[in-house]
Design a protein around this motif. Structure first.
Motif, PDB file in Angstrom:
ATOM      1  N   LYS A 117       1.126 -14.722  25.278  1.00 24.67           N
ATOM      2  CA  LYS A 117       1.612 -15.902  25.975  1.00 24.67           C
ATOM      3  C   LYS A 117       2.044 -16.982  24.980  1.00 24.67           C
ATOM      4  N   GLY A 118       3.346 -17.310  25.024  1.00 26.39           N
ATOM      5  CA  GLY A 118       3.886 -18.363  24.170  1.00 26.39           C
ATOM      6  C   GLY A 118       4.016 -18.004  22.709  1.00 26.39           C
ATOM      7  N   LYS A 119       3.848 -16.720  22.362  1.00 24.93           N
ATOM      8  CA  LYS A 119       3.870 -16.362  20.942  1.00 24.93           C
ATOM      9  C   LYS A 119       4.334 -14.918  20.753  1.00 24.93           C
ATOM     10  N   THR A 120       5.224 -14.706  19.795  1.00 22.54           N
ATOM     11  CA  THR A 120       5.656 -13.363  19.419  1.00 22.54           C
ATOM     12  C   THR A 120       5.439 -13.194  17.922  1.00 22.54           C
ATOM     13  N   VAL A 121       4.707 -12.151  17.549  1.00 23.41           N
ATOM     14  CA  VAL A 121       4.498 -11.849  16.129  1.00 23.41           C
ATOM     15  C   VAL A 121       5.100 -10.483  15.849  1.00 23.41           C
ATOM     16  N   VAL A 122       5.910 -10.406  14.805  1.00 27.13           N
ATOM     17  CA  VAL A 122       6.533  -9.143  14.409  1.00 27.13           C
ATOM     18  C   VAL A 122       5.753  -8.566  13.238  1.00 27.13           C
ATOM     19  N   ASN A 123       5.235  -7.361  13.414  1.00 20.28           N
ATOM     20  CA  ASN A 123       4.569  -6.623  12.344  1.00 20.28           C
ATOM     21  C   ASN A 123       5.416  -5.404  12.004  1.00 20.28           C
ATOM     22  N   GLY A 124       5.471  -5.047  10.749  1.00 24.41           N
ATOM     23  CA  GLY A 124       6.268  -3.876  10.402  1.00 24.41           C
ATOM     24  C   GLY A 124       5.999  -3.384   9.001  1.00 24.41           C
ATOM     25  N   ILE A 125       6.641  -2.276   8.692  1.00 19.27           N
ATOM     26  CA  ILE A 125       6.576  -1.687   7.359  1.00 19.27           C
ATOM     27  C   ILE A 125       7.980  -1.710   6.769  1.00 19.27           C
ATOM     28  N   ILE A 126       8.078  -2.220   5.553  1.00 17.52           N
ATOM     29  CA  ILE A 126       9.361  -2.263   4.845  1.00 17.52           C
ATOM     30  C   ILE A 126       9.247  -1.373   3.612  1.00 17.52           C
ATOM     31  N   PRO A 127      10.169  -0.415   3.437  1.00 15.71           N
ATOM     32  CA  PRO A 127      10.096   0.478   2.277  1.00 15.71           C
ATOM     33  C   PRO A 127      10.197  -0.294   0.959  1.00 15.71           C
ATOM     34  N   LYS A 128       9.576   0.239  -0.068  1.00 17.48           N
ATOM     35  CA  LYS A 128       9.547  -0.410  -1.375  1.00 17.48           C
ATOM     36  C   LYS A 128      10.949  -0.674  -1.907  1.00 17.48           C
ATOM     37  N   SER A 154       0.848  -1.196   0.000  1.00 14.89           N
ATOM     38  CA  SER A 154       0.000   0.000   0.000  1.00 14.89           C
ATOM     39  C   SER A 154       0.879   1.241   0.000  1.00 14.89           C
ATOM     40  N   ASN A 155       0.627   2.144  -0.948  1.00 15.59           N
ATOM     41  CA  ASN A 155       1.303   3.446  -0.989  1.00 15.59           C
ATOM     42  C   ASN A 155       2.830   3.348  -0.931  1.00 15.59           C
ATOM     43  N   GLU A 156       3.377   2.536  -1.838  1.00 18.23           N
ATOM     44  CA  GLU A 156       4.832   2.421  -1.974  1.00 18.23           C
ATOM     45  C   GLU A 156       5.505   1.793  -0.750  1.00 18.23           C
ATOM     46  N   LYS A 157       4.704   1.133   0.094  1.00 14.47           N
ATOM     47  CA  LYS A 157       5.260   0.465   1.269  1.00 14.47           C
ATOM     48  C   LYS A 157       4.700  -0.953   1.328  1.00 14.47           C
ATOM     49  N   TYR A 158       5.424  -1.806   2.022  1.00 13.82           N
ATOM     50  CA  TYR A 158       4.972  -3.173   2.220  1.00 13.82           C
ATOM     51  C   TYR A 158       4.736  -3.415   3.701  1.00 13.82           C
ATOM     52  N   SER A 185      14.183 -13.412  -2.897  1.00 19.49           N
ATOM     53  CA  SER A 185      13.484 -14.569  -2.340  1.00 19.49           C
ATOM     54  C   SER A 185      11.977 -14.388  -2.253  1.00 19.49           C
ATOM     55  N   VAL A 186      11.478 -13.165  -2.234  1.00 21.55           N
ATOM     56  CA  VAL A 186      10.026 -12.958  -2.104  1.00 21.55           C
ATOM     57  C   VAL A 186       9.373 -12.523  -3.423  1.00 21.55           C
ATOM     58  N   LYS A 187      10.097 -12.645  -4.523  1.00 21.53           N
ATOM     59  CA  LYS A 187       9.548 -12.220  -5.819  1.00 21.53           C
ATOM     60  C   LYS A 187       8.238 -12.942  -6.154  1.00 21.53           C
ATOM     61  N   SER A 188       8.161 -14.226  -5.799  1.00 26.01           N
ATOM     62  CA  SER A 188       6.945 -14.989  -6.133  1.00 26.01           C
ATOM     63  C   SER A 188       5.729 -14.437  -5.392  1.00 26.01           C
ATOM     64  N   ILE A 189       5.937 -13.888  -4.188  1.00 31.62           N
ATOM     65  CA  ILE A 189       4.832 -13.259  -3.456  1.00 31.62           C
ATOM     66  C   ILE A 189       4.534 -11.882  -4.058  1.00 31.62           C
ATOM     67  N   LEU A 190       5.560 -11.095  -4.318  1.00 29.06           N
ATOM     68  CA  LEU A 190       5.362  -9.735  -4.825  1.00 29.06           C
ATOM     69  C   LEU A 190       4.621  -9.741  -6.157  1.00 29.06           C
ATOM     70  N   GLN A 191       4.880 -10.755  -6.988  1.00 24.94           N
ATOM     71  CA  GLN A 191       4.206 -10.835  -8.290  1.00 24.94           C
ATOM     72  C   GLN A 191       2.704 -11.015  -8.142  1.00 24.94           C
ATOM     73  N   THR A 192       2.282 -11.695  -7.073  1.00 25.54           N
ATOM     74  CA  THR A 192       0.841 -11.903  -6.867  1.00 25.54           C
ATOM     75  C   THR A 192       0.168 -10.638  -6.344  1.00 25.54           C
ATOM     76  N   LEU A 193       0.950  -9.663  -5.886  1.00 28.76           N
ATOM     77  CA  LEU A 193       0.377  -8.423  -5.368  1.00 28.76           C
ATOM     78  C   LEU A 193       0.158  -7.394  -6.469  1.00 28.76           C
ATOM     79  N   GLU A 194       0.779  -7.608  -7.624  1.00 31.07           N
ATOM     80  CA  GLU A 194       0.727  -6.609  -8.701  1.00 31.07           C
ATOM     81  C   GLU A 194      -0.643  -6.564  -9.353  1.00 31.07           C
TER      82      GLU A 194
END
Length: 203
Positions: free
Chosen positions: A175-186, A79-83, A194-203
């Motif tokens: 409890k017993g679980k850590t999830v990391v959420n974040g924004i990665i610049p485009k 979304s908006n040049e960010k992932y 390594s994530v090209k196969s995922i990025l292609q499905t977002l286009e």
């Protein structure tokens, strides 16, 4: 190699080994060594080489196989040049949490969330001790949380500019679980082979 490749490489290798038939795994390992002189572990950081060898040596739908492995590690929305990403692999989440648990490392990471600095600038801005600060920056680069984004000229020498792969990061600890959420610049995400196969499905 670039972007988040090194950050997710160990988790991705683990998922690939779980899903791949043992005979095929040995075949791919042998071909990677013969063709490129690298181990399968190293090829995960140079993912196009792994993909090429897998395609030549199997009848798998390679793009689907790679997406299935990646889906166990990371979820991505654009979304908006960010992932916007969620890291769901517990070992990778815990390793990031461990870095945030140490004060100087946390200061270094927050200094680099939305800025690019050379190592001397990082140490100055974060106020991290010089000797241990160098070691911690190197450790975070090895683990892929900090990446090189370019070079600048300093006293007639080119030195690296560094940045955290995340622009923003949120640790959801339950409890017993850590999830990391974040924004990665485009510009960082799209350097990741390594994530090209995922990025292609977002286009």
């Amino acid at each position: 190699m670039g972007g988040i490749d090194r950050l997710i490489s160990n988790a991705l290798l683990s998922e690939i080994k779980k899903k791949m038939d043992l005979e095929l795994l040995h075949k791919v390992e042998r071909e990677l060594f013969l063709e490129h002189g690298m181990s399968i572990k190293l090829s995960i950081e140079h993912f196009q080489k792994f993909t090429s060898v897998l395609k030549k040596n199997s009848s798998l739908d390679v793009s689907k196989f790679e997406r299935d492995c990646l889906d166990k590690i990371i979820r991505i929305k654009e979304s908006n040049e960010k992932y916007f990403v969620t890291i769901i692999n517990p070992i990778l989440s815990d390793s990031i949490l461990e870095l945030f648990g140490e004060y100087d490392s946390r200061c270094i990471i927050t200094t680099l969330l939305d800025k690019e600095y050379t190592i001397p600038q990082i140490l100055k801005e974060s106020k991290a001790p010089k000797t241990s600060g160098y070691r911690k920056i190197e450790n975070m680069m090895i683990n892929g949380l900090i990446v090189e984004t370019g070079k600048v000229l300093s006293e007639s020498k080119k030195i690296s500019k560094l940045q955290c792969v995340f622009q923003e990061i949120n640790l959801d600890i339950k409890k017993g679980k850590t999830v990391v959420n974040g924004i990665i610049p485009k510009k960082i995400m799209e350097k990741s082979s390594s994530v090209k196969s995922i990025l292609q499905t977002l286009e």
